[in-house]
Design an enzyme around this catalytic site. Sequence first.
Site, PDB file in Angstrom:
ATOM      1  N   LYS A 116      90.309  17.734  74.594  1.00 12.05           N
ATOM      2  CA  LYS A 116      90.829  16.460  75.089  1.00 12.05           C
ATOM      3  C   LYS A 116      92.269  16.616  75.600  1.00 12.05           C
ATOM      4  O   LYS A 116      92.589  16.223  76.725  1.00 12.05           O
ATOM      5  CB  LYS A 116      90.769  15.438  73.946  1.00 12.05           C
ATOM      6  CG  LYS A 116      91.066  14.037  74.380  1.00 12.05           C
ATOM      7  CD  LYS A 116      90.890  13.075  73.212  1.00 12.05           C
ATOM      8  CE  LYS A 116      89.430  12.931  72.807  1.00 12.05           C
ATOM      9  NZ  LYS A 116      89.251  12.557  71.417  1.00 12.05           N
ATOM     10  N   ARG A 124      94.298  10.330  68.561  1.00 12.07           N
ATOM     11  CA  ARG A 124      92.907  10.806  68.610  1.00 12.07           C
ATOM     12  C   ARG A 124      92.830  12.278  68.224  1.00 12.07           C
ATOM     13  O   ARG A 124      93.738  13.051  68.507  1.00 12.07           O
ATOM     14  CB  ARG A 124      92.342  10.693  70.031  1.00 12.07           C
ATOM     15  CG  ARG A 124      92.233   9.289  70.557  1.00 12.07           C
ATOM     16  CD  ARG A 124      91.896   9.341  72.040  1.00 12.07           C
ATOM     17  NE  ARG A 124      92.066   8.052  72.653  1.00 12.07           N
ATOM     18  CZ  ARG A 124      91.070   7.195  72.895  1.00 12.07           C
ATOM     19  NH1 ARG A 124      89.842   7.510  72.580  1.00 12.07           N
ATOM     20  NH2 ARG A 124      91.323   6.038  73.447  1.00 12.07           N
ATOM     21  N   GLY A 136      82.049  12.014  67.437  1.00 18.07           N
ATOM     22  CA  GLY A 136      81.939  11.068  66.328  1.00 18.07           C
ATOM     23  C   GLY A 136      82.258  11.653  64.966  1.00 18.07           C
ATOM     24  O   GLY A 136      82.146  10.982  63.945  1.00 18.07           O
ATOM     25  N   MET A 190      85.213  13.119  63.918  1.00 24.64           N
ATOM     26  CA  MET A 190      86.568  12.997  63.392  1.00 24.64           C
ATOM     27  C   MET A 190      87.187  11.659  63.778  1.00 24.64           C
ATOM     28  O   MET A 190      86.528  10.816  64.351  1.00 24.64           O
ATOM     29  CB  MET A 190      87.382  14.195  63.828  1.00 24.64           C
ATOM     30  CG  MET A 190      86.884  15.441  63.094  1.00 24.64           C
ATOM     31  SD  MET A 190      87.865  16.849  63.453  1.00 24.64           S
ATOM     32  CE  MET A 190      87.742  16.930  65.193  1.00 24.64           C
ATOM     33  N   ARG A 205      86.090  15.754  80.570  1.00 26.83           N
ATOM     34  CA  ARG A 205      85.699  17.101  80.108  1.00 26.83           C
ATOM     35  C   ARG A 205      84.448  17.490  80.871  1.00 26.83           C
ATOM     36  O   ARG A 205      83.781  16.630  81.458  1.00 26.83           O
ATOM     37  CB  ARG A 205      85.428  17.115  78.602  1.00 26.83           C
ATOM     38  CG  ARG A 205      84.274  16.249  78.242  1.00 26.83           C
ATOM     39  CD  ARG A 205      84.090  16.100  76.762  1.00 26.83           C
ATOM     40  NE  ARG A 205      83.196  14.975  76.560  1.00 26.83           N
ATOM     41  CZ  ARG A 205      82.990  14.366  75.437  1.00 26.83           C
ATOM     42  NH1 ARG A 205      83.630  14.739  74.366  1.00 26.83           N
ATOM     43  NH2 ARG A 205      82.160  13.375  75.355  1.00 26.83           N
ATOM     44  N   HIS A 209      53.816  34.513  59.324  1.00 22.56           N
ATOM     45  CA  HIS A 209      52.789  34.993  60.244  1.00 22.56           C
ATOM     46  C   HIS A 209      52.457  33.939  61.292  1.00 22.56           C
ATOM     47  O   HIS A 209      52.410  34.202  62.497  1.00 22.56           O
ATOM     48  CB  HIS A 209      51.538  35.369  59.428  1.00 22.56           C
ATOM     49  CG  HIS A 209      50.394  35.828  60.278  1.00 22.56           C
ATOM     50  ND1 HIS A 209      49.415  34.963  60.716  1.00 22.56           N
ATOM     51  CD2 HIS A 209      50.090  37.036  60.804  1.00 22.56           C
ATOM     52  CE1 HIS A 209      48.551  35.637  61.458  1.00 22.56           C
ATOM     53  NE2 HIS A 209      48.938  36.899  61.522  1.00 22.56           N
ATOM     54  N   ARG A 229      50.407  51.150  70.782  1.00 25.73           N
ATOM     55  CA  ARG A 229      50.816  51.618  69.463  1.00 25.73           C
ATOM     56  C   ARG A 229      49.594  51.907  68.608  1.00 25.73           C
ATOM     57  O   ARG A 229      48.699  51.065  68.488  1.00 25.73           O
ATOM     58  CB  ARG A 229      51.672  50.563  68.770  1.00 25.73           C
ATOM     59  CG  ARG A 229      52.170  51.067  67.433  1.00 25.73           C
ATOM     60  CD  ARG A 229      52.955  50.045  66.694  1.00 25.73           C
ATOM     61  NE  ARG A 229      52.102  48.997  66.155  1.00 25.73           N
ATOM     62  CZ  ARG A 229      52.566  47.932  65.528  1.00 25.73           C
ATOM     63  NH1 ARG A 229      53.866  47.763  65.411  1.00 25.73           N
ATOM     64  NH2 ARG A 229      51.749  47.025  65.044  1.00 25.73           N
ATOM     65  N   SER A 271      61.215  53.067  70.571  1.00 29.88           N
ATOM     66  CA  SER A 271      61.189  51.607  70.674  1.00 29.88           C
ATOM     67  C   SER A 271      61.579  51.061  69.303  1.00 29.88           C
ATOM     68  O   SER A 271      60.905  51.341  68.308  1.00 29.88           O
ATOM     69  CB  SER A 271      59.782  51.154  71.070  1.00 29.88           C
ATOM     70  OG  SER A 271      59.744  49.759  71.163  1.00 29.88           O
ATOM     71  N   GLY A 289      61.592  48.930  66.346  1.00 34.51           N
ATOM     72  CA  GLY A 289      60.774  47.883  65.714  1.00 34.51           C
ATOM     73  C   GLY A 289      61.707  47.101  64.799  1.00 34.51           C
ATOM     74  O   GLY A 289      61.799  47.367  63.601  1.00 34.51           O
ATOM     75  N   THR A 290      62.403  46.159  65.379  1.00 35.89           N
ATOM     76  CA  THR A 290      63.477  45.512  64.625  1.00 35.89           C
ATOM     77  C   THR A 290      62.967  44.560  63.545  1.00 35.89           C
ATOM     78  O   THR A 290      63.737  44.167  62.676  1.00 35.89           O
ATOM     79  CB  THR A 290      64.427  44.770  65.579  1.00 35.89           C
ATOM     80  OG1 THR A 290      63.630  44.056  66.525  1.00 35.89           O
ATOM     81  CG2 THR A 290      65.346  45.726  66.295  1.00 35.89           C
ATOM     82  N   CYS A 293      61.110  46.351  70.617  1.00 34.00           N
ATOM     83  CA  CYS A 293      59.877  45.571  70.737  1.00 34.00           C
ATOM     84  C   CYS A 293      59.663  44.648  69.542  1.00 34.00           C
ATOM     85  O   CYS A 293      58.615  44.037  69.408  1.00 34.00           O
ATOM     86  CB  CYS A 293      58.663  46.471  70.942  1.00 34.00           C
ATOM     87  SG  CYS A 293      58.280  47.500  69.521  1.00 34.00           S
ATOM     88  N   TYR A 300      65.257  48.816  77.972  1.00 29.93           N
ATOM     89  CA  TYR A 300      64.420  47.633  78.144  1.00 29.93           C
ATOM     90  C   TYR A 300      64.313  46.819  76.858  1.00 29.93           C
ATOM     91  O   TYR A 300      64.622  47.318  75.766  1.00 29.93           O
ATOM     92  CB  TYR A 300      63.014  48.016  78.626  1.00 29.93           C
ATOM     93  CG  TYR A 300      62.183  48.752  77.589  1.00 29.93           C
ATOM     94  CD1 TYR A 300      61.398  48.059  76.661  1.00 29.93           C
ATOM     95  CD2 TYR A 300      62.184  50.145  77.526  1.00 29.93           C
ATOM     96  CE1 TYR A 300      60.657  48.725  75.705  1.00 29.93           C
ATOM     97  CE2 TYR A 300      61.443  50.823  76.579  1.00 29.93           C
ATOM     98  CZ  TYR A 300      60.684  50.109  75.667  1.00 29.93           C
ATOM     99  OH  TYR A 300      59.960  50.770  74.717  1.00 29.93           O
TER     100      TYR A 300
HETATM  101  C1  PEP Z   1      58.496  45.747  64.346  1.00 33.39           C
HETATM  102  O1  PEP Z   1      58.430  46.121  63.179  1.00 33.39           O
HETATM  103  O2  PEP Z   1      59.529  45.277  64.853  1.00 33.39           O
HETATM  104  C2  PEP Z   1      57.302  45.792  65.214  1.00 33.39           C
HETATM  105  C3  PEP Z   1      57.382  45.463  66.485  1.00 33.39           C
HETATM  106  O3  PEP Z   1      56.134  46.094  64.615  1.00 33.39           O
HETATM  107  P1  PEP Z   1      55.283  45.053  63.751  1.00 33.39           P
HETATM  108  O4  PEP Z   1      55.909  43.708  63.926  1.00 33.39           O
HETATM  109  O5  PEP Z   1      53.911  45.115  64.286  1.00 33.39           O
HETATM  110  O6  PEP Z   1      55.425  45.608  62.388  1.00 33.39           O
HETATM  111 MG    MG Z   2      56.756  47.293  62.615  1.00 34.27          MG
END
Ligand code: PEP
Ligand code: MG
Length: 895
Positions: free
Chosen positions: A22, A91, A100, A102, A335, A451, A628, A779, A781-782, A847, A867
């Site tokens: 502001k 203000r 709203g 403060m 703003r 899931h 896979r 890849s 697999g997070t 992935c 990627y």
């Molecule tokens: C992962 O583990 O990130 C993965 C892509 O494999 P999944 O989810 O099938 O275990």
């Molecule tokens: Mg996995």
Amino acid sequence: MPKYVYDFHEGNKDMADLLGGKGANLAEMTTMGLPVPPGFTITTEACRAYLATGAQPAELADEVELHLHGMERRMGRKLGQVDAPLLVSVRSGGRYSMPGMMETVLDIGLTDESVHGLAAWTDDHRLAWDSYRRLLHMFGQTVLGIDPTHFTAALADAKTAKGVTGDLDLDTADLMRLAQRFKAIIREQTGRDFPQDPHEQLDLAIRAVFNSWNTERARIYRRAEHIPHDLGTAVTVCAMVFGNLGMDSGTGVAFTRDPATGRPGAYGDYLADAQGEDVVAGIRNTLPLAELARLHPVPYAQLTEIMRTLEHHYRDLCDIEFTIERGRLWMLQTRVGKRTAAAAFRIADALRAEGLIDDDEALRRVTGAQLTQLMFPRFSADTSLPRIATGVAASPGAAVGQAVFDSATAVAWSQRGIDVILVRQETNPDDLDGLIHAQGVLTSHGGKTSHAAVVARGLGRTCVCGADELEIDPAARRCTGRGGVVVTEGDTISIDGTSGAVYLGSVPVEPSPIVEYFQGRLQADADSLVRAVDRIVRHADNRRHLGVLANADTPADAQRAHQFGAEGIGLCRTEHMFLGDRRELVERLILADTDTERAAALAALLPLQRADFVGILTAMNGLPVTIRLLDPPLNEFLPDHTELATRVAVADATGHPDPAATRLLRAVQRLHEQNPMLGLRGVRLGLVVPGLYDMQVRAIAEAAAQCAKDGGQPEAEIMIPLVGDARELAVISDRAATVLAAVRTETGIALPHRIGTMIELPRAALTAGRIATWAQFFSFGTNDLTQTTWGMSRDDVEGAFFPAYLDQGIFAVSPFQTIDRDGVGRLMTLAVREGRAQRPDLTIGVCGEHGGDPDSIHFCHDIGLDYVSCSPFRVPVARLEAGRAAIGESTTDSR
Ligand code: PEP
Ligand code: MG
């Protein structure tokens, strides 16, 4: 020595950290020569010092006095002056807008004496007493902490006594009485009189605004909006101008474009004879801005000219607050305005077309989160239908259908053309078919990475999960919701995956034009929104360095991913190819006692797998498809232990033993694991179940050969899951090479098949250099990498304790949703460095679910991945955010 106070003509719009949004924008307008009342801003730094020590910095009071004198000089009036008093507003205004949350105090400077002066100076007694009672109320409530209902009740009493309903029906005498009453309330509630020294009023109001930074509601708001708690608020002190000086005065809010649709044209509300908070409070019905043109053509023309100037200056939609005091226009705030997702895209594209911004800037102005919102079907209007539960909004969209309580019914009914919502306590891989056939899924357990949620997002299905108000009784085929409402199989329900609401009955739904466009059912020029999305996403494609692939397991999914712009499949999971009526073959494989029996089971699976791969390679002809090999533990494909044990026990007890069931039961018991996620799965299966991975590799190679023979250009890649040590990969790679060579000889077709691995265990990341000897690509697999790095079961924790962790600020966001840069991210960075040191041409992607998450995509860009791969539905978002990351946009937030 720090400077704690800035006059409006000393600041500019780039000083929002110090002056708040502001203060910075008032300064900017002042420098632009727009009609802003004189004023000054106390910095966020002063607030931080006050909050840290509980006392105002020593220099602050003198600085405030100095700037106040400047203001008094410019206005020709003084605070507390008995004949024409100067009044000021106080203000809050932090770096980020917290609407709203403060405090604001108007009309500071009025006292028992100066109220008469104001009446004489304005020649309006009613205005003076109206302002005084407003000050007493606001000051009492926000500065002295008095429960506001004391004031509102007294106001209501005054109106009842007079037999009127509107505030405007109270005359000067009524307002004088009300002011006396309000002063008495202050005395009763605080034990002291309302301060009659205007400088004390100002000082207390400034402290109240500082303190309001830490109110409970402000803290909750900041937590929800991820605004840091340590920024503090600035305080703006501004000379009051009066919108309540009769019918030639008024106040309003306006936008330079419609913030709901983004369409051009000034848009706003105006209220004659009123002060600012009356518009927001909705006490009286406002007039559309266009009416102002009729009522006050001169200030209206000036206002529209200023709005044009502001939009050109800020190169964006601006929202403003203004007041007209006896025909004279004053700007009280501006703003860059908040807007809906649709408006964000339309405005960015329109400003680009007008030459105000370029394509890169248009790309910066929109976010993946906004694009996601535009891609889901939505309920078209607010509904009066009964809400029977609220759960976690896990996969956005609006779905309507008949409730069914098991997957078989979902499939059967949908094949008869009935829209269904699958209602389960929780889902498991067996429910995949049901999820595919349902419009949406509703569960009573689990969070955003349960899931049901993960699969629904993958399929683009709406999902509300963890709706624990619902008592689901699958055996009785019904559930009971809020207020004891019972939903029986076949009853229609509506679920809103954007808000988590569940309704009994059918709420009307509209399809998303953006999805219609991606799927080729709408042309890019069909409407201004589709045109904007098309242009901006294509520009992101031109700029991005990251490839965008999709996670898809079926030809239909692969095709959809392609429509959404995926450049290949980064993860084709194969477990669904072992479900349904193929389970029996898996059972035979597991129960096989001899090599011959095992070979027969694998031989029966081979042609089925081959056909699956032909389907997906054909759908993605010419594009890479990363397949896979089997990952989940084998017992996931076997019958439920309890059910089987009961069957065997009943058979034995009735004198008709079932040897096949008994063998199966023994296998189930043998394969049972306490922690299957940490057990016999992934590459470990490939190493201990003879022939399994060989069969899959053969099916891939034969399918590719067949596609090539049919004139296609198959590009199959083989990916090994859950590797923790280079030797695991070495053994499997060797075997795969042998199988590939054999297929090459048999078919006479030589196709290169790259072999790579998932990096989804900390040990894999830590030994990535050695693993890269055997892998042509990585890849990440997070999902698993997050689970194993944190030691948290991805299936259980979100419902169990994540809410507490989020509440206590241990997580700002779930690490299963956004990559935890400090932990998981460091492992990834290390694996990239060591993997590429070993093999410079190593391709690296991600992935896990994070591949479609905007913030994680920016991280993947930053660490130089090649990627991201995500569910088909998230591909456009990934394209957009990868483009934004490439042009150096560091935030995924549109704030
Ligand atoms: C992962 O583990 O990130 C993965 C892509 O494999 P999944 O989810 O099938 O275990
Ligand atoms: Mg996995």
